[in-house]
Each structure stands twice: as C-alpha cells, then as structure tokens.
Write a protein that holds these residues in place. Structure first.
Motif, PDB file in Angstrom:
ATOM      1  N   THR A 275      -6.660   2.397   4.096  1.00 22.64           N
ATOM      2  CA  THR A 275      -5.576   1.729   3.389  1.00 22.64           C
ATOM      3  C   THR A 275      -4.325   2.599   3.451  1.00 22.64           C
ATOM      4  O   THR A 275      -4.411   3.815   3.384  1.00 22.64           O
ATOM      5  CB  THR A 275      -5.985   1.492   1.922  1.00 22.64           C
ATOM      6  OG1 THR A 275      -7.155   0.685   1.920  1.00 22.64           O
ATOM      7  CG2 THR A 275      -4.903   0.792   1.140  1.00 22.64           C
ATOM      8  N   MET A 276      -3.185   1.974   3.578  1.00 23.75           N
ATOM      9  CA  MET A 276      -1.854   2.581   3.632  1.00 23.75           C
ATOM     10  C   MET A 276      -1.508   3.174   4.995  1.00 23.75           C
ATOM     11  O   MET A 276      -0.392   3.624   5.182  1.00 23.75           O
ATOM     12  CB  MET A 276      -1.647   3.631   2.532  1.00 23.75           C
ATOM     13  CG  MET A 276      -1.846   3.084   1.115  1.00 23.75           C
ATOM     14  SD  MET A 276      -0.873   1.621   0.726  1.00 23.75           S
ATOM     15  CE  MET A 276       0.753   2.276   0.748  1.00 23.75           C
TER      16      MET A 276
ATOM     17  N   GLU B  30       1.528  -1.994   6.825  1.00 22.97           N
ATOM     18  CA  GLU B  30       0.447  -1.115   6.392  1.00 22.97           C
ATOM     19  C   GLU B  30      -0.817  -1.885   6.054  1.00 22.97           C
ATOM     20  O   GLU B  30      -0.746  -2.996   5.519  1.00 22.97           O
ATOM     21  CB  GLU B  30       0.899  -0.344   5.148  1.00 22.97           C
ATOM     22  CG  GLU B  30       2.167   0.443   5.353  1.00 22.97           C
ATOM     23  CD  GLU B  30       2.851   0.842   4.048  1.00 22.97           C
ATOM     24  OE1 GLU B  30       2.239   0.681   2.972  1.00 22.97           O
ATOM     25  OE2 GLU B  30       3.993   1.304   4.123  1.00 22.97           O
TER      26      GLU B  30
ATOM     27  N   HIS C 225       7.512  -1.106  -1.394  1.00 23.55           N
ATOM     28  CA  HIS C 225       6.720  -2.205  -0.859  1.00 23.55           C
ATOM     29  C   HIS C 225       7.547  -3.473  -0.978  1.00 23.55           C
ATOM     30  O   HIS C 225       8.117  -3.754  -2.028  1.00 23.55           O
ATOM     31  CB  HIS C 225       5.402  -2.355  -1.617  1.00 23.55           C
ATOM     32  CG  HIS C 225       4.387  -1.362  -1.188  1.00 23.55           C
ATOM     33  ND1 HIS C 225       3.743  -0.530  -2.052  1.00 23.55           N
ATOM     34  CD2 HIS C 225       3.911  -1.054   0.044  1.00 23.55           C
ATOM     35  CE1 HIS C 225       2.917   0.245  -1.390  1.00 23.55           C
ATOM     36  NE2 HIS C 225       3.013  -0.036  -0.117  1.00 23.55           N
TER      37      HIS C 225
END
Length: 169
Positions: free
Chosen positions: A72-73, A104, A129
């Motif tokens: 993740t990310m 992402e 984000h």
C-alpha cells in the motif's frame, strides 16, 4: 528522488527526460540509488520501469511507468506535469517547477476490474490525496490515470486576459 531533482533543476531534468537514452539511464540510476540502503531481499528489480511523454489538458507530461507496487502507498505510476510551454532546448527558458502526481496502491479489495488506488500530489514534503483513482493493474490503467489528471488540472488558463470592450447603448 525524481521530483526533488526535477524541482531543483527543472529545465535540465526535462531536457534529459526528453532524450530516450538519457531518460533510461537517469531512471535506472535513480532506481538503484533509492534502493542503496535496503537489504537485498527488499530490493525490487526495475522490470517495467520506463518513461513516456503525453499531453494532458494542454500540458507536457512525463509519465513514469513503475514496477508493480508491492505494498500500500507504493505507486503504479507517477507523473511530472509541466505547466509552462518552456522549450527545454532554450537556455533562456524560465525554469518552472513541474507538478508531481502519483497513482498509489490503496487498501481495498482487488476485483476483476483491478486493485484499489488513490491519486496523490506531492509538493515538497507535503503529500495530498486527491481521491480514488482508476483501477490498478490493468492494461489501460495509465490512460485512465492520465484522464484523471486532466480532470484534476482542468483547462490551461490563458496567459493574457482577453481583450474586452464595454459598449453602452
């Protein structure tokens, strides 16, 4: 590393990224340099690492195709978006910092449509984000990411105010 370098030397990095050989060398160097401090087991091969140029909402955009994210990310893609029409071959061009966006990997369930993603923008150390992105891991994910960027960026503002005459009757 790429956005930091592009922000410090916008015109020269843009010029290097426009040359396919120099771009490949720069990307491989940065990939290896970023992994210098990692244990060998955590290093990811640069398989799929490449760059392509696009026009997004009237702006020159360098799209970095990254190896598939492992967590993740981590990013599927990143993009340097140049707001100005600076000619990178013109030594007198104004050096404008490009904007840096990422697509992402996000927490969420994978489906036949792909994996969950988020669109982010970096400005220095600040990370924002911008919302859900297109499904990751699909053959057209990069095109959907570019379309998302076009909607985030909107049309380019005119550089000069249009001539207007007020007429009274």
């Amino acid at each position: 590393m790429l956005p930091q370098m592009a922000w410090r030397r916008p015109a020269s990095v843009r010029r290097e990224l426009r040359d396919p050989y120099l771009a490949r060398e720069l990307l491989l160097y940065m990939w290896e340099k970023a992994a210098d401090s990692l244990p060998a087991a955590e290093k990811v091969a640069p398989k799929g690492l490449r760059l392509s140029w696009h026009e997004v909402a009237g702006r020159a955009t360098a799209l970095l195709h990254l190896p598939p994210p492992q967590a993740t990310m981590e990013a599927h893609y990143s993009a340097l978006v140049y707001e100005e029409d600076d000619d990178p071959d013109n030594a007198e061009a104004v050096e404008t910092r490009p904007r840096y966006f990422t697509l992402e990997a996000a927490l969420g369930l994978s489906s036949a449509a792909g994996t969950a993603t988020l669109v982010g923008e970096w400005s220095g150390e600040v990370h924002r984000h911008l919302g859900r992105g297109p499904a990751g891991g699909q053959p057209d994910t990069h095109l959907a990411f570019l379309e998302t960027l076009a909607s985030v960026l909107g049309p380019r503002p005119d550089k000069e105010a249009p001539f207007m005459r007020v007429v009274r009757s």
